[in-house]
Scaffold this motif. Sequence first.
Motif, mmCIF file in Angstrom:
data_model
loop_
_atom_site.group_PDB
_atom_site.id
_atom_site.type_symbol
_atom_site.label_atom_id
_atom_site.label_comp_id
_atom_site.label_asym_id
_atom_site.label_seq_id
_atom_site.Cartn_x
_atom_site.Cartn_y
_atom_site.Cartn_z
ATOM 1 N N PHE A 190 0.870 -1.177 0.000
ATOM 2 C CA PHE A 190 0.000 0.000 0.000
ATOM 3 C C PHE A 190 0.902 1.220 0.000
ATOM 4 O O PHE A 190 1.726 1.382 0.906
ATOM 5 N N GLU A 191 0.785 2.076 -1.001
ATOM 6 C CA GLU A 191 1.762 3.139 -1.192
ATOM 7 C C GLU A 191 1.428 4.434 -0.476
ATOM 8 O O GLU A 191 2.254 5.348 -0.432
ATOM 9 N N TYR A 192 0.225 4.570 0.092
ATOM 10 C CA TYR A 192 -0.187 5.824 0.708
ATOM 11 C C TYR A 192 -0.246 5.692 2.226
ATOM 12 O O TYR A 192 -0.230 4.597 2.775
ATOM 13 N N ARG A 193 -0.327 6.841 2.888
ATOM 14 C CA ARG A 193 -0.376 6.873 4.343
ATOM 15 C C ARG A 193 -1.612 7.624 4.810
ATOM 16 O O ARG A 193 -2.197 8.393 4.060
ATOM 17 N N GLY A 194 -1.989 7.406 6.074
ATOM 18 C CA GLY A 194 -3.143 8.113 6.598
ATOM 19 C C GLY A 194 -3.464 7.675 8.007
ATOM 20 O O GLY A 194 -3.272 6.512 8.367
ATOM 21 N N VAL A 195 -3.925 8.622 8.824
ATOM 22 C CA VAL A 195 -4.338 8.341 10.199
ATOM 23 C C VAL A 195 -5.828 8.632 10.311
ATOM 24 O O VAL A 195 -6.331 9.592 9.727
ATOM 25 N N ASN A 196 -6.526 7.785 11.078
ATOM 26 C CA ASN A 196 -7.985 7.904 11.201
ATOM 27 C C ASN A 196 -8.652 7.888 9.829
ATOM 28 O O ASN A 196 -9.512 8.707 9.503
ATOM 29 N N VAL A 197 -8.237 6.951 9.013
ATOM 30 C CA VAL A 197 -8.779 6.814 7.666
ATOM 31 C C VAL A 197 -10.230 6.347 7.740
ATOM 32 O O VAL A 197 -10.552 5.401 8.455
ATOM 33 N N GLY A 198 -11.086 7.030 6.999
ATOM 34 C CA GLY A 198 -12.478 6.641 6.927
ATOM 35 C C GLY A 198 -12.771 5.920 5.626
ATOM 36 O O GLY A 198 -12.163 6.204 4.594
ATOM 37 N N VAL A 199 -13.684 4.959 5.684
ATOM 38 C CA VAL A 199 -14.082 4.221 4.496
ATOM 39 C C VAL A 199 -15.605 4.228 4.422
ATOM 40 O O VAL A 199 -16.278 3.757 5.333
ATOM 41 N N ILE A 200 -16.150 4.790 3.346
ATOM 42 C CA ILE A 200 -17.595 4.925 3.183
ATOM 43 C C ILE A 200 -18.032 4.126 1.964
ATOM 44 O O ILE A 200 -17.510 4.334 0.863
ATOM 45 N N PRO A 201 -18.974 3.179 2.120
ATOM 46 C CA PRO A 201 -19.449 2.409 0.960
ATOM 47 C C PRO A 201 -20.002 3.332 -0.122
ATOM 48 O O PRO A 201 -20.669 4.319 0.160
ATOM 49 N N ARG A 202 -19.721 2.973 -1.351
ATOM 50 C CA ARG A 202 -20.185 3.741 -2.507
ATOM 51 C C ARG A 202 -20.722 2.750 -3.542
ATOM 52 O O ARG A 202 -20.042 2.387 -4.484
ATOM 53 N N GLY A 203 -21.939 2.291 -3.310
ATOM 54 C CA GLY A 203 -22.485 1.259 -4.168
ATOM 55 C C GLY A 203 -22.033 -0.117 -3.722
ATOM 56 O O GLY A 203 -21.323 -0.268 -2.722
ATOM 57 N N PRO A 204 -22.395 -1.162 -4.468
ATOM 58 C CA PRO A 204 -22.097 -2.529 -4.037
ATOM 59 C C PRO A 204 -20.649 -2.951 -4.186
ATOM 60 O O PRO A 204 -20.227 -3.921 -3.560
ATOM 61 N N ASP A 205 -19.865 -2.249 -5.007
ATOM 62 C CA ASP A 205 -18.518 -2.739 -5.282
ATOM 63 C C ASP A 205 -17.439 -1.671 -5.231
ATOM 64 O O ASP A 205 -16.368 -1.838 -5.802
#
Length: 245
Positions: A190-205
């Motif tokens: 994984f080439e990127y960095r981040g703290v407190n990363v959020g992930v929000i579903p955007r459709g089924p896939d």
Amino acid sequence: FIYDATKRKDPFVDVKSPGLPLDCAAFCGGDGKVLLWGGRFADRGCVERSSDGEFLNGEPIENQAVLFDAASQKWVFLDAAPGAGRVGAATMVKDGKVFLLGGEELVRIAHNQLLVSRASSKVTTFDLEAEKFKNGDDLPAGVAFSGAFVDERNRLHIVGGATETDGGAAFVETSHHFVVGVKESQAVPFEYRGVNVGVIPRGPDSCLIGPLRDPISGTRFFAIRKPRLDLPEVSLVAIMDADKE
């Protein structure tokens, strides 16, 4: 509050507080139940200098677990999770279980017995039906304040977060990306960095993930993840600048 999406006029319903003013506690659930666990009491804060004045984040971490039942709208105090409490653990529900992934934990220095912080590699699950905790296999490395999501193949991912150095006096942003398996967890590129990363579903896939940071340019951005069934890593497209409104 409980948010009821079927009520357009007033979707927020007041519920009684559990009476635990916690910072950076794990809060996650499903099937009408929500688990609250870990964290520090708010008067101590998430980043505090310990009483000896030498280390940060040496203040106690809570191990109390409280379960909210949406049907009865009541909080129930549970037996504490196995092991010590953690702060900033990533959380996600998968297959009827709440996963508590990594986080900040306290360890005692052998020569002077001081409590100092480090990023934890521990994985704990909470079965929502049985209402029981269980320790899982460790992550490949310790990480705190990361993000988690379940992909289209029902695999649990952890991305970003931070490791801690100098007894918790410094946080180092990471590019960790782990796929949590049944028997063991796998580290993938994984080439990127981040703290407190959020992930929000955007459709089924696909899903929106961020904020991330390019370690070379320093640019922060959000990205849309789309699946690539032939590869295990996260594939990011449609990059958006996180510094612009």
